[in-house]
Scaffold this motif. Structure first.
Motif, PDB file in Angstrom:
ATOM      1  N   ALA A  51       4.298 -10.763  -1.966  1.00  0.00           N
ATOM      2  CA  ALA A  51       5.462  -9.880  -1.894  1.00  0.00           C
ATOM      3  C   ALA A  51       6.486 -10.413  -0.897  1.00  0.00           C
ATOM      4  O   ALA A  51       7.696 -10.322  -1.123  1.00  0.00           O
ATOM      5  CB  ALA A  51       5.028  -8.471  -1.504  1.00  0.00           C
ATOM      6  N   ILE A  84       6.452  -2.838  -3.792  1.00  0.00           N
ATOM      7  CA  ILE A  84       6.147  -4.186  -4.274  1.00  0.00           C
ATOM      8  C   ILE A  84       6.426  -4.283  -5.768  1.00  0.00           C
ATOM      9  O   ILE A  84       7.009  -5.272  -6.249  1.00  0.00           O
ATOM     10  CB  ILE A  84       4.689  -4.554  -3.951  1.00  0.00           C
ATOM     11  CG1 ILE A  84       4.485  -4.659  -2.434  1.00  0.00           C
ATOM     12  CG2 ILE A  84       4.301  -5.884  -4.628  1.00  0.00           C
ATOM     13  CD1 ILE A  84       3.042  -4.864  -2.007  1.00  0.00           C
ATOM     14  N   ASP A 131      -1.669  -9.983  -1.616  1.00  0.00           N
ATOM     15  CA  ASP A 131      -0.569  -9.280  -2.270  1.00  0.00           C
ATOM     16  C   ASP A 131       0.669  -9.261  -1.373  1.00  0.00           C
ATOM     17  O   ASP A 131       1.784  -9.509  -1.824  1.00  0.00           O
ATOM     18  CB  ASP A 131      -0.964  -7.839  -2.592  1.00  0.00           C
ATOM     19  CG  ASP A 131      -2.069  -7.728  -3.626  1.00  0.00           C
ATOM     20  OD1 ASP A 131      -2.308  -8.714  -4.357  1.00  0.00           O
ATOM     21  OD2 ASP A 131      -2.699  -6.663  -3.694  1.00  0.00           O
ATOM     22  N   ARG A 132       0.446  -8.954  -0.111  1.00  0.00           N
ATOM     23  CA  ARG A 132       1.579  -8.888   0.825  1.00  0.00           C
ATOM     24  C   ARG A 132       2.195 -10.274   1.022  1.00  0.00           C
ATOM     25  O   ARG A 132       3.415 -10.395   1.168  1.00  0.00           O
ATOM     26  CB  ARG A 132       1.137  -8.282   2.147  1.00  0.00           C
ATOM     27  CG  ARG A 132       0.797  -6.799   2.055  1.00  0.00           C
ATOM     28  CD  ARG A 132       0.594  -6.146   3.409  1.00  0.00           C
ATOM     29  NE  ARG A 132       0.356  -4.722   3.252  1.00  0.00           N
ATOM     30  CZ  ARG A 132      -0.865  -4.158   3.227  1.00  0.00           C
ATOM     31  NH1 ARG A 132      -1.939  -4.940   3.340  1.00  0.00           N
ATOM     32  NH2 ARG A 132      -1.001  -2.857   3.078  1.00  0.00           N
ATOM     33  N   TYR A 171       1.021  -4.909 -10.418  1.00  0.00           N
ATOM     34  CA  TYR A 171       2.303  -4.438  -9.884  1.00  0.00           C
ATOM     35  C   TYR A 171       3.384  -4.572 -10.959  1.00  0.00           C
ATOM     36  O   TYR A 171       4.370  -5.295 -10.803  1.00  0.00           O
ATOM     37  CB  TYR A 171       2.681  -5.248  -8.643  1.00  0.00           C
ATOM     38  CG  TYR A 171       1.756  -5.061  -7.477  1.00  0.00           C
ATOM     39  CD1 TYR A 171       1.920  -4.004  -6.581  1.00  0.00           C
ATOM     40  CD2 TYR A 171       0.695  -5.947  -7.263  1.00  0.00           C
ATOM     41  CE1 TYR A 171       1.059  -3.837  -5.500  1.00  0.00           C
ATOM     42  CE2 TYR A 171      -0.169  -5.787  -6.187  1.00  0.00           C
ATOM     43  CZ  TYR A 171       0.022  -4.737  -5.314  1.00  0.00           C
ATOM     44  OH  TYR A 171      -0.829  -4.571  -4.245  1.00  0.00           O
ATOM     45  N   LEU A 196       1.359 -11.223  -8.843  1.00  0.00           N
ATOM     46  CA  LEU A 196       1.515  -9.789  -8.609  1.00  0.00           C
ATOM     47  C   LEU A 196       1.485  -9.013  -9.920  1.00  0.00           C
ATOM     48  O   LEU A 196       0.905  -7.919  -9.987  1.00  0.00           O
ATOM     49  CB  LEU A 196       2.811  -9.518  -7.848  1.00  0.00           C
ATOM     50  CG  LEU A 196       2.783  -9.955  -6.372  1.00  0.00           C
ATOM     51  CD1 LEU A 196       4.187  -9.946  -5.782  1.00  0.00           C
ATOM     52  CD2 LEU A 196       1.858  -9.060  -5.556  1.00  0.00           C
TER      53      LEU A 196
END
Length: 218
Positions: free
Chosen positions: A12, A171, A8-9, A211, A206
């Protein structure tokens, strides 16, 4: 949505790198500081004023549902007070307390500058780092006569993410801004911009991971 993962990071970070424009700033007649959830915008304004980049700044932003808990008297009002506390002189500050979206930030701030007799052929937008691309595209559409550049706090993705009270919401807000960069040109709100495939792929992943709280629903 499950807990934030390394993947995820990574996605992002792709969005962050897309939105942060890294414009080279130079002295301008005036700046527009866009309201939002990040009071760090004011720190950037103070630094730029000390560097003689901007002699005047319009703080713009109304009382907004998303930020009323932090800024109950309105984003522009609180940002102005924070700027004064950081040494920006009152004579350098103009206030626009009514804008409820980015398009209004630009158009209402423009009216304030014109009303103050400021002749502006170039403008610096000071905003949250991940808002730069959308702010730039909006200004190019709403105020095409001026040269526009963007500036923010100089901070890495990792440092910014670590400083957030709610990293998942941060995010999700970047995901929402990415969608707006893609959708707003068709609505007449912003200029068209190229969105690389890697950015679209990161956006879709995402969204699929949940998100999606800041996505447009209409």
């Amino acid at each position: 949505m499950t807990s934030i993962t390394g993947a995820d990071r990574d996605d992002a970070r792709v969005l962050w790198d897309f939105h942060v424009l890294d414009h080279r700033v130079r002295p301008v007649p005036a700046a527009v500081a866009l309201g939002g959830c990040d009071i760090g915008v004011v720190s950037a304004v103070a630094e730029l004023h000390r560097a003689r980049i901007l002699p005047a700044v319009v703080f713009t932003g109304a009382v907004m549902a998303a930020t009323s808990g932090r800024f109950p008297r309105g984003e522009a009002v609180h940002f102005r007070e924070a700027a004064l506390a950081l040494g920006v002189p009152d004579g350098a500050i103009l206030l626009e307390p009514h804008a409820a979206n980015t398009g209004q930030n630009i158009t209402f701030a423009r009216r304030v500058l014109e009303g103050a007799g400021k002749r502006v052929d170039s403008v610096l937008l000071v905003c949250m780092p991940y808002m730069q691309r959308r702010a730039y595209a909006t200004c190019r559409r709403q105020w095409p006569e001026v040269e526009v550049r963007c500036a923010s706090q100089r901070v890495s993705f990792d440092a910014y993410a670590e400083a957030q009270e709610d990293e998942a919401e941060f995010i999700a807000m970047m995901v929402g801004d990415t969608q707006r960069v893609m959708e707003y040109p068709g609505r007449g709100f912003a200029i068209e911009q190229d969105v690389p495939e890697r950015v679209r792929d990161a956006f879709e992943r995402l969204c699929g991971r949940g998100y999606d709280a800041w996505l447009l629903r209409d």
